[in-house]
Design a protein around this motif. Structure first.
Motif, PDB file in Angstrom:
ATOM      1  N   LEU A 191       4.678   5.516  -4.328  1.00 52.72           N
ATOM      2  CA  LEU A 191       3.792   6.072  -3.577  1.00 52.72           C
ATOM      3  C   LEU A 191       4.820   7.236  -2.680  1.00 52.72           C
ATOM      4  O   LEU A 191       4.193   8.493  -2.396  1.00 52.72           O
ATOM      5  N   TYR A 199       3.921   4.522 -13.362  1.00 50.07           N
ATOM      6  CA  TYR A 199       2.325   4.111 -12.898  1.00 50.07           C
ATOM      7  C   TYR A 199       2.022   2.555 -12.997  1.00 50.07           C
ATOM      8  O   TYR A 199       1.271   2.409 -12.187  1.00 50.07           O
ATOM      9  N   VAL A 208      -1.212  -2.102  -2.078  1.00 51.67           N
ATOM     10  CA  VAL A 208      -0.850  -0.307  -2.140  1.00 51.67           C
ATOM     11  C   VAL A 208      -1.445   0.371  -1.160  1.00 51.67           C
ATOM     12  O   VAL A 208      -1.017   1.310  -0.769  1.00 51.67           O
ATOM     13  N   ALA A 237       6.353  -0.245  -5.710  1.00 53.77           N
ATOM     14  CA  ALA A 237       5.095   0.345  -5.332  1.00 53.77           C
ATOM     15  C   ALA A 237       5.746   1.633  -4.157  1.00 53.77           C
ATOM     16  O   ALA A 237       4.899   2.665  -4.478  1.00 53.77           O
ATOM     17  N   GLY A 271       2.326   0.695  -9.522  1.00 47.25           N
ATOM     18  CA  GLY A 271       0.998   0.856  -8.482  1.00 47.25           C
ATOM     19  C   GLY A 271       0.261  -0.529  -8.702  1.00 47.25           C
ATOM     20  O   GLY A 271      -0.889  -0.550  -8.176  1.00 47.25           O
TER      21      GLY A 271
END
Length: 403
Positions: A246, A133, A149, A242, A136
């Motif tokens: 995603l 996490y 992001v 990142a 992010g």
């Protein structure tokens, strides 16, 4: 009566016990029995209506109203003119069709299959590539994190849906992109209604195209990290991480079949169901004793096999909705409130006279407004359902009272 040109433009595809007849211009499709398909084929061959009625009566053993059949098709919009799409040979569509033919050639599918194999191998073999996490938040500034992001997420979602569009164009089918929501999630969506004009096996390619591109982008990002991390620089590596986060999230989300994702579309295609979503809804309302006459009429006219699949689907749908609402209460609301506090902190400290305050305000707009719009849409849908249920209860009350 429709012209011969309009009749010849209809598509006719065998599907289960019946046939799907549709218009490539209006994206309207209806299911007809085998005799209806034969009538359309005769008309497309140039056989006149009287001869079609004679042949149909001979096949059915009773008179058949062919003009009435054509009127029904016209009422369903199958003979309407194309609405603002341009001709089938316009330059933009030709470009999409050529791109689709190249990007979804059998050799390209072999590359996507290799990507699907490479992703789990890389994630298992190289633990440092596994997303967290924390990925992010590639930058120290909240606004930069949101912008970066969000831009990556929008680009990835657009590529996913563009893959559907190009894969459909490969078969000569047009589709449109729209910004919509699933439950309270903002998303893009390609209209693939015209896939009904393809045989069922041919629909798998366009339906799988988005996931194929997601896997290809994910594999490329992982390979770049594994082999070029030293040459790319720390900032690029953080952005790649990142992107990996995603893409992994997007692939997992596609498995949420209760939100009509790509997995739902594949389930519908594999089972041969025509109205699984509507049948599921009618069945659920019947179980909750909130079924309308339209629901009962729908269920009465639905094949037993499709109702059986709708019952199985409810075992995924109901827990899935509960899971999504649990995620909403546990992560979405607290996370959004935390983000709002972070964005408002510099404004409270120095007003709007500092760059940090304006950055916080911009971050607030970028992060919160889309989510609020989606939440408002979900709330309106929920209120509409509650209002409909209340109106039905009120309509039943007089019948329950003694006179």
């Amino acid at each position: 009566m429709p012209s011969l040109t309009q009749i010849r433009a209809l598509t006719l595809v065998a599907d289960g016990d019946g046939y799907v007849v549709g218009s490539p211009h209006t994206a309207e499709y209806v299911e007809v029995p085998p005799l209806g398909a034969r009538i359309i084929e005769w008309l497309q061959e140039g056989v006149d209506v009287a001869e079609c009625e004679r042949r149909a009566a001979e096949a059915a053993g009773e008179p058949v109203d062919v003009p009435g059949f054509l009127t029904t098709l016209a009422d369903e919009g199958l003979f309407a003119e194309a609405a603002g799409e341009g001709g089938g040979g316009d330059a933009g569509f030709r470009v999409r069709r050529r791109a689709g033919a190249a990007l979804f050639h059998p050799l390209a599918w072999a590359v996507y299959a290799l990507a699907a194999l490479a992703v789990p191998v890389l994630l298992v073999a190289v633990p440092s590539l596994r997303p967290s996490y924390r990925d992010g938040f590639p930058f120290h500034t909240q606004l930069l994190n949101l912008v970066a992001v969000s831009a990556l997420g929008i680009a990835a979602a657009a590529l996913h849906e563009a893959a559907h569009v190009l894969a459909a164009a490969r078969h000569g089918l047009r589709s449109r992109l729209a910004v919509t929501r699933r439950l309270y999630f903002v998303t893009f969506q390609a209209d693939l209604t015209r896939l009904w004009s393809l045989p069922r096996r041919a629909r798998y390619g366009p339906l799988l195209a988005g996931v194929a591109w997601d896997l290809a982008v994910l594999a490329a990002a992982l390979l770049a990290q594994a082999s070029l991390a030293g040459a790319l620089g720390p900032m690029v590596v953080r952005l790649l991480r990142a992107l990996v986060l995603l893409q992994v999230t997007a692939l997992v989300a596609q498995l949420l079949v209760f939100m009509r994702t790509d997995a739902y579309a594949l389930l519908v295609n594999a089972t041969g169901c025509k109205t699984l979503w509507a049948t599921k809804g009618a069945l659920l309302r019947r179980y909750l004793r909130r079924a309308t006459p339209a629901d009962e009429e729908h269920l009465a006219g639905t094949a037993a096999g499709e109702i059986a699949w709708a019952r199985r689907y409810l075992w995924l749908y109901v827990p899935g909705i509960a899971l999504a609402l649990g995620y909403f209460a546990t992560f979405a609301v607290p996370g959004t409130l935390y983000l709002v506090r972070l964005c408002l902190a510099p404004i409270r400290t120095g007003g709007l006279g500092t760059a940090a305050a304006w950055a916080g305000l911009a971050a607030l707009l970028i992060a919160v407004v889309p989510s609020l719009l989606a939440l408002l849409g979900a709330a309106r849908s929920g209120l509409r359902v509650l209002r409909t249920a209340t109106m039905r209860r009120q309509a039943r009350r007089p019948a329950d009272l003694p006179l």
